[in-house]
Every structure is written in structure tokens, then in C-alpha cells.
Design an enzyme around this catalytic site. Structure first.
Site, PDB file in Angstrom:
ATOM      1  N   TYR A   1       0.856  -1.193   0.000  1.00 26.47           N
ATOM      2  CA  TYR A   1       0.000   0.000   0.000  1.00 26.47           C
ATOM      3  C   TYR A   1       0.884   1.233   0.000  1.00 26.47           C
ATOM      4  CZ  TYR A   1      -3.087   3.675   1.821  1.00 26.47           C
ATOM      5  OH  TYR A   1      -3.796   4.832   1.988  1.00 26.47           O
TER       6      TYR A   1
ATOM      7  N   GLU B   1      -3.716   7.683  -3.847  1.00 27.38           N
ATOM      8  CA  GLU B   1      -3.643   6.423  -3.111  1.00 27.38           C
ATOM      9  C   GLU B   1      -3.513   5.246  -4.061  1.00 27.38           C
ATOM     10  OE1 GLU B   1      -7.266   4.977  -1.097  1.00 27.38           O
ATOM     11  OE2 GLU B   1      -6.055   4.840   0.727  1.00 27.38           O
TER      12      GLU B   1
END
Lengths: 396, 297
Positions: free
Chosen positions: A116, A204
Site C-alpha cells: 500500500y 492512493e
């Protein structure tokens, strides 16, 4: 401002951040053609809506997942047909869900690990930061809550960008193979530069994938932009998909009003964002439910107030309206005149409670009293809240 | 005594030749603020509201001895205007402008931090020491001189609170609008330190709102360093997550920045909570009385 995944990937590709080849499709046939054109044995067909959680989300009625792998053109056609025109409900859309108008057909890749990363502005540090975690593909809020140690954070200067050593530090902490470090350095630094150059407010990548070949690729991409900076990014402003936004919110923005639709029955018209939020809280505290947030700003004129009322009244749930004005620079007489004018042109179908305080308040109240309108005046915040809640109840 | 500004503060206005800049310059003059000049590049030599206009802040400072500035420059140029003021050594920079891109402020803040200047705002109503000096857009007449320090992330909500205090006979030492943007020059903590050190401030009222963690940090600071009674109100209990509520900084993102979390942190630090926006002034009075009765025991 939000954009779709496929648009974010176009921007990232242009900024030199590795993404997979893909094509957007608006019909099932286009999706099948996209599969063929991409020429890979496996593709992901992904619903494009302005909300996350698509992989676990389901289309109402059919239960079709928001993201599914296709192994043939026919497969891609079948999945796209099930998604397009369907209402996708995810953890972020709420129970109403969102209509799927387009899908993104993207080539697959061999996944070694899912990570991530995200770039955002850290208010506490006062600068942009790159955050990363080994826990990819899952809800990062949950990771932050349960295992904050798993989240790495590197602040960087907007002009200097992320330093090479910071990127290597992250690569090391993420336990990437050393052979992938140079690639990771380039990926992270370009991602941070794209964030700054495009005036993003969030970038993101979840999951960020370490491929079988040891390269990094952005498998998903979520991008939002700083509305205050859109004036210098016409190309990004043009990516706005108004179909994904609340029509009343678009209308309000056009009129220079700040409006957010909620689910209650009491419409609110207030000057100032903090007071507008407080007014919603006040309504709730006295047993009502606010129908909206609406800040008319510091210098609202008759035109804006009229448009504000029209927007509030366009919500069929609204049973009563509370106007709460603390006149500072905006005089109470100005707002009172605007209220009277607006009530004549708009034609109120629900009770209107008005609380005025501040500059020229006595004169403002006199204008309302002598207007011959059915406006209910209130003395103080609590009185206003009680009156509007009672009015909404009796209107039901 | 007071914080940040008093009757001797010498103020210029950057953007004085604009409609809004001129309007509020006149408002500050009417209040009694020592406005000494203004700045608009290319308009040096003109006169606005009886004040000399200069091309640069450095020239304005040299000619007028200004030690504070009020900025009304449009958003696209406001960050540069702040940097110009800091570069000219202006001690107090009050940025009223709303709509400055966040990344511009990320560039400005380190420069301010390494300078001798203090930045208030942007996207704020300004700073006032009642009956002495008003720098900003707040209506002056709602204030009264006294001993309550007021600070807030919101404009009209501050007016509401100040008006309640004045009605209750509680005047204010100084009132500071911190600004509604994600990145601002001064935080609750910075201003808490000033109020704590100011002998003329006897109690503190703060208005926070959803988004970020400035209120939680303030709660922690109050617990450790503040001896004076503190009361607080938080706006946005009913705000939905993921939606920007007017202010660029007022957004609950990723489950962070909720009103509930802020209220818990503030209450845990012994701060008196106003449950309703109608109760802000009364909460401050309760905080003072609670402290007095604790002393009496």
C-alpha cells in the site's frame, strides 16, 4: 474534486509512474473489443464509480462484483453487461449505491506481493508525506487503527521532492528485494512529484503490486484534487464527471454556495462554515435531523439567497427551513430584504424559521415583521431550533 | 495586556487597492486600529482611505514602521504575499484570503517557521484586541475589553461565541481566528501558549471543528501546560464522513477528525464542553466557576 480510476491512471502514466495497459468501455461490446485489443490472456473488468471498495461491492439484484477477472472477450462482455447500468453498492457508496456508467478493462500481471502507498498532506507535519505499508489490498484505515506500526511515513519538501534515500529507506522497510530498489526509488519519487505537480489532495495506490518480474506497478489508483488549485489545472478540471456528483451540490457550486446534501428533514441556510455545521448540530440536539449543510458565505446577495432556497426546496425531504444568520460584514437588513424577496419569488411550501443576530438586527427583524410573509422569527439559537423542529414535526 | 496586537501595533494592508481590502481597511481605521499604509505592486504613490500605498512591503515597512500586515491578496498570489511580508521582517502576518492551494502553504510554512514572523490564517477572520486594535473582517462592536482569550477555526462561529460572552458581561483580552484551511500558520497550541503567558487573560474559550487533529493536540497541551480555565465547542457532530463542510480543512477522512474523538480528548483534559452552540459563553462561565469553587475548597 474526485476522478475515476482510469483517469488517474492516464495522469500517472503521463507522469512516468508504471501502470498496466487498459481501456475504458461504455458498452459490453466495447469491453469485449478492449479485451481483444489489449491482447493479454487475462484482464480485470472494473466498474468506474467515484467510490472505493468496488472489489467487495455488489450490483443490486444480480450480486455481480464490482471487479472481476475476464479470461476471454466473451467473458469481458458478460461482466461488463452485468456491471453497466447496474447500481453498485460498496462500503463507501452507502445503501443507495451508485450507477455504473463505464468500466475499465485492464491487463493482468503476475502478482508477487501486494503493498500500500499513498501521498497526502499531513497537517501535523505541515508538508506532503508518502505513506506506505506492507498491508496492501486491504482497508488501510483498519490497518492504521489496529497496527499503526505497519504504516511508514516520509515527509518531503514540495520543491525538492522525495529524496532518493527516503525512497530506499521505504523499500528496505517494505522488505522489497534489493534488485527492485532502483525501480522502487523511481516509482516513489515520480509518484510524489505527480502529487505536487498536479495539486492532488490524495493519491492512493492500493494495492501497489510487486510483480513477478520484481517491478512495482499501481494496480489501483485513487486520486482527488485540491479544489482551490483547479484554477491552474484546466486539464484536470475538465476530467470532472458531473454524473457522479449530487446535482444540487453542482448547482450550489455554480452559484458560489457551499452545500452538502444530508438525509434529514430540516433545511438549513447559514452564513459561515463553522456556524453552518453548528446549526446542523443544534437541530439534531433538539430532536430534528438536518437536511443539508449550506453556507451562503460572507457577502451573499438576493440572487444567491434565492438560489440557496431553491436548492434547499429541491430536496423533497425538506419539511421546514431554518435560516441562521450572524450578521457581521453582512448586515441583517441585507439578509432580511433578501429573505423577503426570495420568499416572494420562490414561493415557500414549507415553514420558514429565521434567527437573525448581529449588525442592524433590530431593523432586519422589522423588515421581516412588516413584510407580510409567513416567516416565523426566533430569538436566539435554542428558540430557533425548537421552533423549526416543531414546525417540521407538524408538517409531516 | 493582550496577545499579538495592541494599541501600538502599526498595520499595513496588502491588497489595499482591491474592493475588499479597501473596505476592511476602512473598517479597521473606524475601529481605531493604527493603519499606517497599504501595498499593491504597481500602485505605489496612490492613496487609499487616506493611507499611502507602496509597491512593496519592504518599502512600506521602511516608510511607516509597520510591524503587522493584513493580507487580502487573491488566492493565486496570496502565498507570495505572505512570503514577501515575512521577507520584509513583518512580525505579525494575518492572512484573510480564502482559497489558497494547500501545496502553496506547504511551501510557505517552513519559511515562516525559520523566520521571526508569526502567521495567523489563512482563511481566517483575523485578530482583535477589543478597544485597541482590530486586524481583520470581524464586526468590532460585538467585542468588549476583558479577560477571556478566544480562538477558533471558524469566523461567524467566533462572532457568535464573542457575542455570547459580551452579553454575559465577559469581555475578551484578544480573539484569534486560526483559519479553516488544512495548513495554517498558527495552531491552537501556539495561541494557548500566548494566552497562558498573558497576565490579562484569565480564561480561554476555543471553537474547533471536524478534520485534522489540532483539537486533540490542544487537549494534550492544556493538560500539560495550561493552568487557566478552558472551555470548548466543536462544530460538526452531524457532519458525514468524506464530505468537505465548507472549510477546506473541515473533513472527516479515513475515520479521523470526528467531533466525537475531539470532544472526548477535550473532556479528558478537564476542559468544559459546550454541548450546544447556544451554550459557548455559558460553558466558559462554568469553567471559571468550577475553578473558583475548586480553589474555595
Amino acid at each position: 474534486m474526485k476522478i475515476h480510476e482510469y483517469q488517474a491512471k492516464d495522469l500517472l502514466r503521463a507522469a512516468g509512474v508504471p501502470v498496466l495497459a487498459g481501456r475504458v468501455a461504455r458498452t459490453a461490446d466495447e469491453a469485449a473489443a478492449a479485451f481483444t485489443a489489449l491482447g493479454t490472456p487475462l484482464c480485470a473488468v472494473k466498474a468506474q464509480i467515484h467510490a472505493g471498495g468496488r472489489g467487495k461491492g455488489q450490483v443490486k439484484g444480480s450480486g455481480q462484483r464490482g471487479v472481476e477477472l475476464a479470461r476471454s472477450a466473451d467473458d469481458a462482455r458478460r461482466i461488463a453487461a452485468a456491471l453497466l447500468g447496474g447500481t453498485l453498492v460498496t462500503i463507501q457508496t452507502g445503501p443507495a449505491g451508485q450507477l455504473v456508467r463505464q468500466v475499465f478493462v485492464e491487463s493482468g500481471c503476475a502478482i508477487q506481493r501486494e503493498l500500500y502507498c499513498a501521498v497526502l498532506v499531513d497537517r501535523r507535519v505541515g508538508s506532503p508525506v508518502l505513506i506506505a505499508s506492507t498491508a496492501g489490498g486491504v482497508n488501510i484505515e483498519e490497518v492504521a487503527e489496529r497496527t499503526p506500526d505497519l504504516i511508514l511515513s516520509e515527509p518531503f519538501d514540495p520543491d525538492r521532492g522525495l529524496a532518493g534515500w527516503q525512497a530506499r529507506l521505504l523499500a528496505s522497510k517494505l522488505d522489497l528485494p534489493t534488485a527492485s530498489w532502483r525501480h522502487a526509488e523511481s516509482f516513489f519519487r515520480r509518484l510524489c512529484s505527480a502529487f505536487v505537480d498536479l495539486d492532488a489532495s490524495l493519491l492512493e495506490i492500493n494495492p501497489l503490486v510487486l510483480t513477478g518480474e520484481g517491478t512495482l506497478v499501481a494496480l489501483d489508483a485513487k486520486m482527488t484534487f485540491d479544489d482551490n488549485a483547479l484554477f491552474r489545472h484546466k486539464e484536470i478540471a475538465s476530467l470532472r464527471d458531473e454524473a457522479e456528483e449530487e446535482p444540487a451540490e453542482i448547482r450550489a457550486a455554480t452559484a458560489g454556495l457551499s452545500y452538502v446534501k444530508l438525509d434529514g428533514t430540516i433545511g438549513c441556510l447559514v452564513n459561515g462554515a463553522g456556524l453552518a455545521m453548528s446549526t446542523m448540530d443544534l437541530v439534531k440536539l433538539h430532536g430534528g435531523e438536518p437536511a443539508n449543510f449550506l453556507d451562503v458565505g460572507g457577502g451573499a446577495d438576493v440572487g444567491q439567497v434565492t438560489e440557496a432556497f431553491r436548492i434547499i426546496l429541491s430536496d423533497p425531504n425538506v419539511k421546514a427551513i431554518l435560516v441562521n444568520i450572524f450578521g457581521g460584514i453582512m448586515r441583517c437588513t441585507t439578509i432580511a430584504t433578501a429573505l423577503v424577496e426570495a420568499s416572494k419569488t420562490v414561493g415557500f411550501t414549507v415553514p420558514l424559521v429565521v434567527r437573525l443576530e448581529g449588525t442592524e438586527v433590530a431593523e432586519g427583524k422589522r423588515i421581516l415583521a412588516e413584510s407580510g410573509t409567513t416567516i416565523i422569527t426566533a430569538d436566539g439559537l435554542t428558540d430557533a431550533a425548537k421552533k423549526v423542529v416543531a414546525a417540521a414535526r407538524s408538517a409531516v | 495586556m493582550s496577545i499579538l496586537v495592541d494599541r501600538d501595533t502599526r498595520v499595513i494592508c496588502q491588497g489595499i487597492t482591491g474592493k475588499v481590502g479597501e473596505f476592511h481597511t476602512r473598517g479597521c481605521l473606524d475601529y481605531g486600529t493604527r493603519m499606517v499604509g497599504g501595498v499593491t505592486p504597481g500602485k505605489g504613490g496612490e492613496t487609499v482611505a487616506g493611507l499611502p500605498v507602496f509597491n512593496t512591503v519592504a518599502e512600506a515597512r521602511d516608510a511607516t514602521g509597520a510591524n503587522a500586515t493584513m493580507i487580502f491578496v487573491p488566492p493565486a498570489f496570496a502565498a507570495d504575499a505572505i512570503l514577501e511580508a515575512v521577507g520584509a521582517g513583518i512580525e505579525l502576518v494575518v492572512a484573510i484570503t480564502e482559497g489558497i492551494p494547500v501545496i502553496d502553504m506547504a511551501r510557505v510554512l517552513p519559511v515562516v517557521r525559520d523566520s521571526g514572523s508569526r502567521l495567523i490564517g489563512p482563511n481566517c477572520p483575523g485578530v482583535i484586541t477589543p478597544a485597541e486594535c482590530k486586524i481583520g473582517i470581524m464586526p468590532g462592536y460585538i467585542h468588549a475589553p476583558g479577560h477571556v482569550g478566544v480562538m477558533s477555526r471558524s469566523g461567524t462561529l467566533t462572532y457568535e461565541a464573542v457575542w455570547q460572552l459580551t452579553q454575559l458581561g465577559r469581555g475578551q483580552s484578544s480573539c484569534v481566528g486560526l483559519g479553516g484551511d488544512p495548513l495554517v500558520g498558527s495552531s491552537f497550541i501556539d495561541i494557548l501558549a500566548l494566552f497562558e503567558a498573558d497576565p490579562d487573560t484569565h480564561a480561554i474559550l476555543m471553537m474547533g471543528e471536524i478534520g485534522g487533529s489540532a483539537e486533540e493536540e490542544a487537549a494534550d497541551y492544556v493538560r500539560r501546560h495550561v493552568t487557566k480555565p478552558v472551555a470548548a465547542f466543536i462544530a460538526g457532530r452531524t457532519a458525514p464522513p468524506g464530505k468537505r463542510m465548507g472549510h477546506a480543512g473541515a473533513i472527516i477522512s479515513g475515520g479521523k477528525g470526528t467531533a466525537a474523538a475531539k470532544l472526548t480528548a477535550l473532556a479528558d483534559a478537564g476542559i468544559e464542553i459546550a454541548e450546544s452552540p447556544a451554550d459557548m459563553g455559558a460553558a466558559l462561565v462554568r469553567a471559571i466557576e468550577r475553578r473558583a469553587s475548586a480553589r474555595g475548597r
